[in-house]
Design a protein around this motif. Structure first.
Motif, mmCIF file in Angstrom:
data_model
loop_
_atom_site.group_PDB
_atom_site.id
_atom_site.type_symbol
_atom_site.label_atom_id
_atom_site.label_comp_id
_atom_site.label_asym_id
_atom_site.label_seq_id
_atom_site.Cartn_x
_atom_site.Cartn_y
_atom_site.Cartn_z
ATOM 1 N N GLU A 51 0.825 -1.219 0.000
ATOM 2 C CA GLU A 51 0.000 0.000 0.000
ATOM 3 C C GLU A 51 0.854 1.261 0.000
ATOM 4 O O GLU A 51 0.549 2.221 -0.707
ATOM 5 C CB GLU A 51 -0.935 0.008 1.204
ATOM 6 C CG GLU A 51 -2.061 -0.992 1.095
ATOM 7 C CD GLU A 51 -2.967 -0.987 2.316
ATOM 8 O OE1 GLU A 51 -3.079 0.072 2.982
ATOM 9 O OE2 GLU A 51 -3.554 -2.034 2.590
ATOM 10 N N SER A 52 1.935 1.266 0.783
ATOM 11 C CA SER A 52 2.767 2.470 0.862
ATOM 12 C C SER A 52 3.459 2.755 -0.472
ATOM 13 O O SER A 52 3.562 3.914 -0.881
ATOM 14 C CB SER A 52 3.798 2.348 1.980
ATOM 15 O OG SER A 52 4.673 1.263 1.742
ATOM 16 N N ARG A 53 3.895 1.713 -1.165
ATOM 17 C CA ARG A 53 4.531 1.916 -2.471
ATOM 18 C C ARG A 53 3.531 2.525 -3.446
ATOM 19 O O ARG A 53 3.849 3.472 -4.171
ATOM 20 C CB ARG A 53 5.057 0.594 -3.025
ATOM 21 C CG ARG A 53 5.667 0.761 -4.407
ATOM 22 C CD ARG A 53 6.161 -0.525 -5.007
ATOM 23 N NE ARG A 53 6.745 -0.272 -6.322
ATOM 24 C CZ ARG A 53 7.097 -1.215 -7.166
ATOM 25 N NH1 ARG A 53 6.936 -2.485 -6.850
ATOM 26 N NH2 ARG A 53 7.601 -0.896 -8.334
ATOM 27 N N LEU A 54 2.315 1.978 -3.470
ATOM 28 C CA LEU A 54 1.312 2.507 -4.381
ATOM 29 C C LEU A 54 0.960 3.946 -4.020
ATOM 30 O O LEU A 54 0.846 4.797 -4.901
ATOM 31 C CB LEU A 54 0.052 1.643 -4.402
ATOM 32 C CG LEU A 54 -1.006 2.125 -5.392
ATOM 33 C CD1 LEU A 54 -0.503 2.054 -6.824
ATOM 34 C CD2 LEU A 54 -2.290 1.336 -5.224
ATOM 35 N N ALA A 55 0.798 4.227 -2.739
ATOM 36 C CA ALA A 55 0.429 5.582 -2.317
ATOM 37 C C ALA A 55 1.460 6.608 -2.795
ATOM 38 O O ALA A 55 1.096 7.670 -3.315
ATOM 39 C CB ALA A 55 0.282 5.642 -0.802
ATOM 40 N N HIS A 56 2.736 6.290 -2.634
ATOM 41 C CA HIS A 56 3.796 7.210 -3.080
ATOM 42 C C HIS A 56 3.791 7.345 -4.605
ATOM 43 O O HIS A 56 3.938 8.456 -5.131
ATOM 44 C CB HIS A 56 5.173 6.738 -2.613
ATOM 45 C CG HIS A 56 5.368 6.841 -1.140
ATOM 46 N ND1 HIS A 56 5.325 8.031 -0.457
ATOM 47 C CD2 HIS A 56 5.602 5.886 -0.211
ATOM 48 C CE1 HIS A 56 5.528 7.806 0.831
ATOM 49 N NE2 HIS A 56 5.684 6.519 1.005
#
Length: 157
Positions: free
Chosen positions: A69-74
């Motif tokens: 999720e954090s990779r996609l959010a960035h």
């Protein structure tokens, strides 16, 4: 204790890892040179371009890309800053936000796709016989099914 890989299995595994790394590097470098777009940029935009109404829930996009999720959010934030997609942060009922392709995003992926497909064909499909393509597809499907089954079992433990 796990049984060690035999020579053939070890060589096959190492070749697969090298093939994947070299193929992704070569495809990504050409995509960057041709379109100024990274391979992850293209993956996100292509996934959205293929979705109904060119939009997906953030959690569904995470699942399809197999990203954290954090990779996609960035990544979404960076693509949004470039005007290639938009994120609807106003979601009711606790659902994840919708991410949609903008006109500029559609134009970017449409412009990059032909050269990208040509490079994939050149480096991958053109060197395989139709039988090898079938075997590769069958092998990938079997491995993916096995991984999903093992992952489902691990999640329940």
């Amino acid at each position: 204790m796990a049984e060690w890989l035999d020579e053939t299995e070890q060589a096959t595994w190492r070749s697969f890892l090298r093939m994947h790394a070299n193929l992704m590097t070569a495809v990504g470098e050409r995509l960057q040179a041709d379109s100024g777009m990274s391979l992850p940029d293209f993956e996100v935009l292509a996934m959205l371009s293929e979705a109904p109404d060119a939009e997906l829930r953030e959690r569904d996009l995470c699942f399809e890309l197999q990203w954290e999720e954090s990779r996609l959010a960035h990544h979404v934030r960076r693509l949004e800053e470039r005007g290639l997609l938009q994120r609807d942060g106003h979601v009711d009922g606790g659902q994840s936000p919708m991410i949609s392709l903008t006109e500029a995003g559609r134009a970017a992926v449409d412009a990059a796709a032909p050269a990208h497909v040509a490079r994939v064909r050149e480096l991958f499909f053109d060197v395989l016989s139709p039988g090898q393509v079938q075997v590769m597809g069958d092998a990938a499907a079997a491995v993916l099914e096995n991984v999903a089954g093992v992952t489902d079992t691990d999640d329940k433990a």
